[in-house]
Structure formats: C-alpha cells, structure tokens
Design a protein around this motif. Sequence first.
Motif, PDB file in Angstrom:
ATOM      1  N   GLN A  70       0.935  -1.215   0.114  1.00 23.22           N
ATOM      2  CA  GLN A  70       0.046  -0.050  -0.015  1.00 23.22           C
ATOM      3  C   GLN A  70       0.884   1.227   0.012  1.00 23.22           C
ATOM      4  O   GLN A  70       0.393   2.365  -0.431  1.00 23.22           O
ATOM      5  N   ALA A  94      -0.337  -2.342  -4.680  1.00 25.73           N
ATOM      6  CA  ALA A  94      -1.664  -2.592  -4.092  1.00 25.73           C
ATOM      7  C   ALA A  94      -2.524  -2.524  -5.233  1.00 25.73           C
ATOM      8  O   ALA A  94      -3.521  -3.234  -5.087  1.00 25.73           O
ATOM      9  N   THR A  95      -2.263  -2.268  -6.699  1.00 32.66           N
ATOM     10  CA  THR A  95      -3.426  -2.343  -7.611  1.00 32.66           C
ATOM     11  C   THR A  95      -2.548  -2.622  -8.984  1.00 32.66           C
ATOM     12  O   THR A  95      -1.386  -2.235  -9.281  1.00 32.66           O
ATOM     13  N   TRP A 157      -0.680  -4.387   8.533  1.00 33.46           N
ATOM     14  CA  TRP A 157      -0.973  -3.981   7.045  1.00 33.46           C
ATOM     15  C   TRP A 157      -1.627  -5.146   6.018  1.00 33.46           C
ATOM     16  O   TRP A 157      -2.449  -4.856   5.242  1.00 33.46           O
ATOM     17  N   GLU A 160      -5.418  -5.062   5.946  1.00 37.18           N
ATOM     18  CA  GLU A 160      -6.013  -3.805   5.309  1.00 37.18           C
ATOM     19  C   GLU A 160      -6.376  -3.916   3.829  1.00 37.18           C
ATOM     20  O   GLU A 160      -5.854  -4.801   3.153  1.00 37.18           O
ATOM     21  N   GLY A 162      -5.894  -3.723   0.090  1.00 38.48           N
ATOM     22  CA  GLY A 162      -4.429  -3.601  -0.489  1.00 38.48           C
ATOM     23  C   GLY A 162      -3.397  -4.640  -0.007  1.00 38.48           C
ATOM     24  O   GLY A 162      -2.433  -4.706  -0.534  1.00 38.48           O
TER      25      GLY A 162
END
Length: 308
Positions: A70, A94-95, A157, A160, A162
């Motif tokens: 992220q 993350a994408t 993390w 979360e 992502g």
Amino acid sequence: MTPIRTAIVGLGKIAHDQHIPAMASLDEFAFVAAASHRGHADGIAIFRTIDELLASDVAIDAVSMCQPPQARFDDAAKAIRAGKHVLLEKPPGATLSEVEALVRLSEAAGTTLFAAWHSRFAPGVAHARAWLTERRVYKVAIVWKEDVRRWHPGQTWIWEAGGLGVFDPGINAFSIATEVLPRHFFLRDGTLEIPSNCASPIKAQLNMVGMSGAPVTADLDFLQTGPQTWDITVETDAGTLVLSEGGAKLSIDGTPHHVGPEREYPALYERFAKLIANGQSDVDRAPLRLVADAFMRCRQVQVAPFIE
C-alpha cells in the motif's frame, strides 16, 4: 566488476531474512543505504524517508522496495524519476493500475523495473516448466496453507485493503502456476472468507479453468497450524507432477527429481543484475491479475474476527 550500489526501502522481516543476505552473497551488488521508519542495519546509512535518501550524498544505482504494497507506489515512482533501477518485492503494487503506471514511468526514464516473483526462482520451478511444456494438462490443484501468526506476526497491514490477506502467500502459488503451466488459465468463480474486523480474506477457494477446459482450483488458508502446505499438483497425459514446499521439491508419479539447492533470492538478484546490464525490465502482472479478479468475481463471506 563494479557492484550495483543498492538501497532498501523498508527494513522489515523480508529485508533482513532475504534481501540483505542475498545481496551479501553476490559480487554484483553492494548494499549501501536504507530508508525506513524503523529497523536497523549495521554499517550503512539509514534515512527516515526515500526523499531524504535521494537528497543525500550516498551514491546509489538501484532501490529494492520492501515496504508494504500500500505504501510502495509513491516511493517507487520517486526512485524511478531520480533515474534509479527498481526491484518491487511481491506483490509489485496494491493495484494493477499502480503497477502499470510504474511501468510507464520506467519506460520513459529508461530504467530497469523488476517485479520480483521470488517463488519462480524456487529450485523445482524451471524443471517443472520444462517438463510441462510438451504435456496436455488435465487438472491442476493448488493447496497453499500456512499460519499467519507464524509468518506475519504483528503485520496488521496485511489485513487492510491492498494488503491481500491470504493472497499475500497465495500470490506466490499464482506466480509459480502462471510460470509453469503451458497455457493461459483464468478465474471463473470462488469464495473469499473475510474476518469481520478485516478488509482482506483469511481463506479463499477459487475455481479457474485453462484454455483447454482443464480445471484449476486453489485452496488458500491463513489459519493452518502444524505442518505448512505449499503444493501444486498437475495431472497430465504423461503422469502427475507435484511441486511441493513452495516449489523447492519436484516429483513425477511419486518419484522425486533432483532440482538443486534452495537459492530463491540470490537467483532473484542475479536476474535483476542481468536486466540492468541489458537495459531491460521484467514486470509480469499475471499473478496480481488473478488476485484482482478474485476480489471482483468471488462471493465474499463474513466470518469470525481475526484475533492475533
């Protein structure tokens, strides 16, 4: 040989367990600096941010991005714009659109960008790919089950958006499968089990299919205790191939095949050095695309909260 002066962003577990020892084992690299909010490394300059690192008088040629996905895009983009070669720890972002943006930035800057799918460098993977090239695949079963409390202690993390949840290890399986299977496969449907206090799944069951119609299933579990399971079984017209222990071991019809020693991360960095020397990049998005498809296509079921 002049070593590639390399900095690490994010001095967490993966940096200390894998990246730093890998660079230390190779003449091609020199670990010279780091940017990290916490963590330590002996004998090098450590900065709080990549901005401070890039503004310093420490000369660097490349940066290994080892922070959570992220937080990766902005730091990677800054390094590329500064003319540095960049290695992206998995997942590369993350994408998918973030990764595509980094590819375009790297192409414009003329730097090397490397999506480091480390499991593809496990000892059995190249052998499996070579053997499967001429085979007709009938069925594939991916079983990837591990204990998140053992492998990711305190890493909030990962839960979360992502952070990928169980797909953080599962994407390793996808990186192997997309490397060794001779033809494309894609997601049909599946189920994601998401704890009520998390944004990412703790279990996943995926139904995929190859171009010939062969079923490809994935059973991912982040709550496995006792023995850990990282297996890919491929039934073919010439027998059944099994990659086990994350690709470290290979057998065909129950007969083990010698595949050499375990050296995933040194081999990863050797690949990075060759890419830099040849002015090339290697940013395969196929494993991340399967994860993105799972979030789009699978039914999501809320389950009990995860308490570490």
